[in-house]
Design a protein around this motif. Structure first.
Motif, short mmCIF file in Angstrom:
data_model
loop_
_atom_site.label_atom_id
_atom_site.label_comp_id
_atom_site.label_asym_id
_atom_site.label_seq_id
_atom_site.Cartn_x
_atom_site.Cartn_y
_atom_site.Cartn_z
N VAL A 127 -35.93 -1.23 -41.75
CA VAL A 127 -35.67 -2.86 -41.44
C VAL A 127 -35.71 -2.99 -40.02
N TYR A 128 -36.36 -3.84 -39.27
CA TYR A 128 -36.27 -3.94 -37.80
C TYR A 128 -35.42 -5.38 -37.81
N PHE A 129 -34.39 -5.13 -36.92
CA PHE A 129 -33.30 -6.06 -37.00
C PHE A 129 -33.45 -6.94 -35.60
N GLY A 130 -33.63 -8.01 -35.36
CA GLY A 130 -33.77 -8.70 -33.95
C GLY A 130 -34.04 -10.08 -34.05
N PRO A 131 -34.09 -10.92 -32.75
CA PRO A 131 -34.14 -12.29 -32.89
C PRO A 131 -35.72 -12.66 -32.50
N LEU A 132 -36.26 -13.14 -33.96
CA LEU A 132 -37.82 -13.34 -33.93
C LEU A 132 -38.09 -14.75 -33.70
N THR A 133 -37.04 -15.57 -33.53
CA THR A 133 -37.17 -17.09 -33.21
C THR A 133 -36.42 -17.31 -32.21
N GLY A 134 -36.77 -18.33 -31.30
CA GLY A 134 -35.80 -19.08 -30.43
C GLY A 134 -35.25 -20.38 -30.78
N GLY A 135 -34.53 -20.79 -30.16
CA GLY A 135 -33.70 -22.28 -30.35
C GLY A 135 -34.82 -23.33 -30.23
N GLU A 136 -34.42 -24.55 -30.44
CA GLU A 136 -35.22 -25.74 -29.84
C GLU A 136 -35.25 -25.99 -28.53
N ASN A 137 -36.62 -26.04 -28.09
CA ASN A 137 -36.72 -26.32 -26.50
C ASN A 137 -36.27 -25.23 -25.67
N ALA A 138 -36.18 -23.74 -26.19
CA ALA A 138 -35.87 -22.50 -25.73
C ALA A 138 -36.87 -22.47 -24.59
N GLU A 139 -36.11 -21.88 -23.44
CA GLU A 139 -37.16 -21.35 -22.34
C GLU A 139 -38.03 -20.14 -22.66
N ASP A 140 -37.38 -19.37 -23.56
CA ASP A 140 -38.19 -18.22 -23.93
C ASP A 140 -37.98 -18.19 -25.48
#
Length: 920
Positions: A485-498
């Protein structure tokens, strides 16, 4: 009121627009994000009426053009020596607050204040205690009838007795109806007063706590304890009366600001109650005494609904500590910081702002005040009456829908419309988080197309592996597949710069390349274990990491083929929590680009591929001491160290750097971005000079470089703010045309963007730490050569700047090495089973990793991986290879290389041949 009128009300002093902007934001701040606010004291050290003119302007902003925009009270200046009675100030405030309630917000009811006002104005009562507290209750109920129409009507219906001048008929009617309409409501009033003032059974109120401090024991009856406050009682000083009335008033205002489900009027109370004082006067004036009680009560009750501004502060009372601002702009920055992050416990309850008379020639202020002449408050689309009708309509529709769902179970099509399927669920930012296979749930936004392409590549490789293994006979001796399992942030928050922050795209490319390489070898030889990869989205900046880790642990408990987890590429507090969850579940973990020293302390099942922050900081300190990295091409004499005290990675790297470089030569600037995901500083946070905004940070850095050109900047904060900082530096670059910066490894995340840092500031000389610079190792490490060959085969046709830059990115190579590390452990664990595939499990894998891989490690794409395990000295590589790279055009230049390139190649010195320096 016209824009010109408002503009003339507020003097256009320098910095006033920032102060007024902060005032507006605090007044209209939403309930959920509020904290208490310091009392603003506009001090006039040289006399004049500048502060009073500002207060008058603030009052006009809230009155709006045609209707009141926020509830407020305005206290005019009290002449010297004319101290008003104690109650007069309270009555003036409450009357104005009630009259300035904006339309649609209902009537302001101050139950606790009115009750205690009745107590302190009661006549002296003598006699036995039981009779005295009953008489006090009766007096308070009589006062209550003066403003409660319901109580007044009920009392009238009860008639009059003979003592009240009633006739015989009225006396008879009072005898029959009095108990129902008079004595019962009065008893209920006493019961409600006890309940309101002493608190419910589960919690005590402020009044009960106040009495306990006075007498040492909590009260059992409100009116019995309130006898001490009756006018004329011994020891009843004005200060004591002020204190209890102030607590009552603030408790009522806080209660009035809390929305109620079935009260649409109260839901429209979105603004704070504002108290404006025209002239606070000297230290012992009536208004100053009132403000001191207000400040203490706000802190005691943690009151968030009141904001007070006082002008005409002739002298300051030094009895309470204050925040000292240098002017209106500084005060505005402090208040904006409080609006964004809240006030910490123990922070001073007042802010002193010196204001002096001066020419009103600030054109920026004139323009700003002309554009926004009045306060802007949230305006609901529907009125309270329309909302009541709408709620009734929605309730009827909801009832019909429930009936329909009961009669027709699939009426809602719940399974078809559920946005998160399988092991995923809605996270903090409204995105699907959890565990999924491939790109089914993650990476759907147009800005995440590159991420989705990698997820689809992993999905195709999983499918190809399943098809290959499906044709094997049941008695095939070769190992079956295992899942990682790869564990990481795959989505950003609303209106995220990146939208995908922290090198996630780069890491996923490394995981996909390593999976393909490992499976090709495994299927060819039959002696290695092929790997299937699942992805676990931990949410924007690991906000949902603990909950997702729980989901991974649940999945692993039901699926023994899950061998371990790789990832954790950002050192955050939620990352630590996730590691502890998986460690408790007994799941082996190999980190990718996470570097904080604290990572290894979270559990014995975690193994680190990247070097620690302590090691990176030592290398950075050596480089900053010996390299010619300042704007003039000279060695640095001092360093301005930029850090974020709320970020675990930044705090760890900055603290280690200052320790290695020397505290005397290091100026620490603490800057936290407004969208920081953590609530406050990490435990044991680094000390330094706080900077409120990125504009102030740029000015501080420019000032240091202008004062001493041999000052370098060390950036240990996140990369997402570096680009904003450079843009601000470029705007004011006349003061500092050139700057040399040494950045931590996180800054690599913006070097893969289409817009480069040099595009924002041409005078930048940028050096950065790289944890895996494969192009520097290609001639000395077969693994680095294999990695670059795999990268070029997969992405060689993509000529974009991002893909070219990512070839040099350490995140890609670190992810390759992390999966290779875990795969090597799985292969060795399988060999210990004697080829019995059903015996290969996570316990056996953990034993192999803990004891250490055979041969003491392997040569990776990022240098030698010393995998001796905990039994062999640790779960990391002590002398892990590190590079310092100079960002210069298309081909970055390696300035420093320290550590083990391979088993035989250990770099112990760096620099040109005529100026060599030992590695740390």
């Amino acid at each position: 009121m016209t824009a010109g009128d408002s503009q003339s009300r507020i003097p256009a002093y320098p910095g006033v627009e920032r102060f007024v902007d902060a005032f507006d934001k605090l007044v209209a701040q939403s309930r959920r994000s509020r904290s208490r606010v310091p009392v603003v004291l506009l001090h006039e050290p040289d006399g004049g009426d500048a502060g009073r003119r500002i207060v008058a302007g603030l009052r006009s902003r809230m009155r709006g053009r045609s209707e009141v925009l926020a509830p407020h009270a305005y206290i005019p200046q009290i002449p010297d020596g004319a101290d008003p009675p104690p109650l007069e100030l309270f009555e003036h405030l409450t009357l104005q607050l009630a009259e300035t309630m904006p339309p649609g917000t209902g009537e302001l009811r101050l139950h606790s204040y009115r009750l205690l006002r009745s107590v302190v104005t009661a006549p002296a009562i003598e006699g036995l205690m039981e009779r005295r507290h009953a008489e006090l209750r009766n007096h308070c109920y009589a006062e209550h009838r003066n403003w409660s129409r319901t109580a007044q009507t009920l009392w009238w219906l009860g008639g009059r007795d003979q003592a009240s001048g009633g006739t015989l008929l009225e006396l008879l009617w009072n005898f029959v109806a009095g108990p129902l309409f008079q004595r019962l409501p009065r008893a209920l009033f006493g019961w409600r007063a006890n309940r309101r003032m002493l608190g419910r059974a589960r919690s005590r109120s402020w009044y009960a706590e106040w009495v306990r401090r006075q007498h040492g024991s909590p009260p059992t009856d409100f009116f019995r304890s309130a006898l001490d406050l009756v006018h004329g009682e011994p020891g009843n000083e004005p200060e004591r009366m002020d204190r209890v009335l102030m607590h009552a008033l603030l408790a009522d205002l806080d209660q009035a600001s809390r929305a109620r489900l079935l009260n649409p009027w109260r839901r429209r109370r979105t603004s704070r109650f504002v108290l404006l004082f025209d002239g606070a006067g000297p230290a012992d004036s009536r208004v100053q005494r009132f403000l001191r009680e207000l400040r203490s009560a706000v802190e005691d009750l943690r009151c968030t609904s009141v904001f007070a501004v006082a002008g005409g502060v002739l002298s300051l009372a030094s009895r309470i500590p204050d925040i000292n601002a240098s002017g209106l702009a500084h005060a505005g920055a402090e208040l904006i910081n409080i609006e964004r992050r809240g006030m910490t416990p123990g922070q001073p309850t007042g802010i002193v702002v010196p204001v002096a008379e001066g020419p009103e020639d600030d054109q920026a202020a004139v323009y700003w005040l002309g554009r926004w002449p009045t306060l802007v408050t949230p305006s609901p689309r529907w009125g309270p009456g329309a909302e009541v009708a709408g709620v009734l309509g929605i309730g009827a529709a909801a009832l019909a829908l429930v009936v329909g769902l009961i009669l027709v179970p699939d009426l809602g099509g719940g399974e078809k419309d559920d946005p998160c399927q399988g092991s995923t669920f809605l996270g903090t930012d409204g995105q699907c988080v959890g565990v999924a296979e491939g790109a089914a749930e993650f990476g759907n936004a147009p800005s995440e197309q590159a991420l989705r392409a990698v997820l689809q590549q992993i999905e195709r490789q999983n499918s190809a592996l399943d098809r290959e293994l499906a044709d094997r006979p049941a008695d095939d001796p070769r190992p079956g597949r295992r899942t990682v399992v790869y564990f990481g942030p795959l989505t950003g928050g609303e209106n995220a710069e990146d939208p995908v922050r922290g090198g996630t795209l780069a890491e996923l490319r490394g995981i996909a390349l390593a999976q393909r390489h490992i499976n090709t070898q495994a299927l060819r030889s039959g002696e290695r274990v092929p790997l299937r990869v699942l992805t676990a989205n931990a949410g924007d900046r690991f906000k949902d990491a603990p909950a997702v880790a729980e989901r991974v642990a649940e999945l692993a408990a039901s699926d023994p083929s899950i061998a371990g987890v790789v990832g954790f590429g950002q050192s955050r507090r939620n990352t630590y929590d996730a590691i502890r969850v998986l460690d408790k579940a007994g799941i082996p973990m190999v980190g990718t680009s996470g570097t904080a020293d604290e990572l290894l302390r979270q559990g014995e099942h975690y193994y680190q591929t990247a070097p620690t922050d302590a090691r990176a900081a030592e290398v950075m300190a050596v480089f900053a001491s010996n390299a010619r990295m300042t704007a003039g091409g000279q060695k640095a004499r001092r360093v301005s160290l930029v850090a974020d005290a709320t970020d675990a990675y930044s705090n760890s790297l900055a603290a280690s750097f200052r320790s290695s470089y020397g505290q005397a030569r290091t100026d620490v600037l603490l800057y936290t971005p407004t969208d920081a995901p953590e609530p406050g500083p990490v435990p044991g946070a680094l000390g330094g000079r706080p900077v409120a905004t990125v504009e102030d940070l740029a000015r501080e850095v420019c000032g240091a470089v202008r004062e001493d050109p041999r000052t370098a900047v060390v950036w240990s904060a996140r990369a997402s703010q570096f680009q904003v900082f450079l843009a601000e530096i470029g705007r004011i670059s006349g003061d500092c045309p050139k700057i040399g910066v040494l950045a931590g490894d996180d800054v690599i995340n913006i070097l893969t963007d289409d817009r480069r840092p040099l595009d924002d500031f041409k005078g930048l000389t940028l050096f950065y730490v790289s944890h895996g610079h494969a192009p520097s190792l290609v001639t000395r490490s077969p693994e680095a050569a294999a990695f670059l060959s795999a990268y070029d085969r997969a992405y060689g046709g993509d000529r974009s700047a991002r893909t070219r830059a990512m070839r040099e990115d350490g995140h890609v190579a670190l992810a390759w090495d992390a999966l290779r590390y875990l795969a090597e452990g799985i292969d060795q664990a399988w060999r210990t089973t004697g080829g019995q595939d059903d015996r290969l499990n996570r316990v056996l894998l953990q034993g192999v990793l803990y004891q250490g891989l055979g041969g003491g490690g392997f040569d990776g794409a990022t240098g030698r991986i010393d995998a001796h395990g905990a039994a062999g000295g640790g779960r990391l590589t002590e002398d892990k290879l590190l590079a310092v790279v100079r960002a210069s055009g298309e081909r970055p230049a390696t300035e420093l290389l320290c550590g083990r390139v391979s088993r035989e190649d250990d770099r112990t010195a760096w620099g040109p041949e005529d100026d060599r320096h030992p590695c740390p």
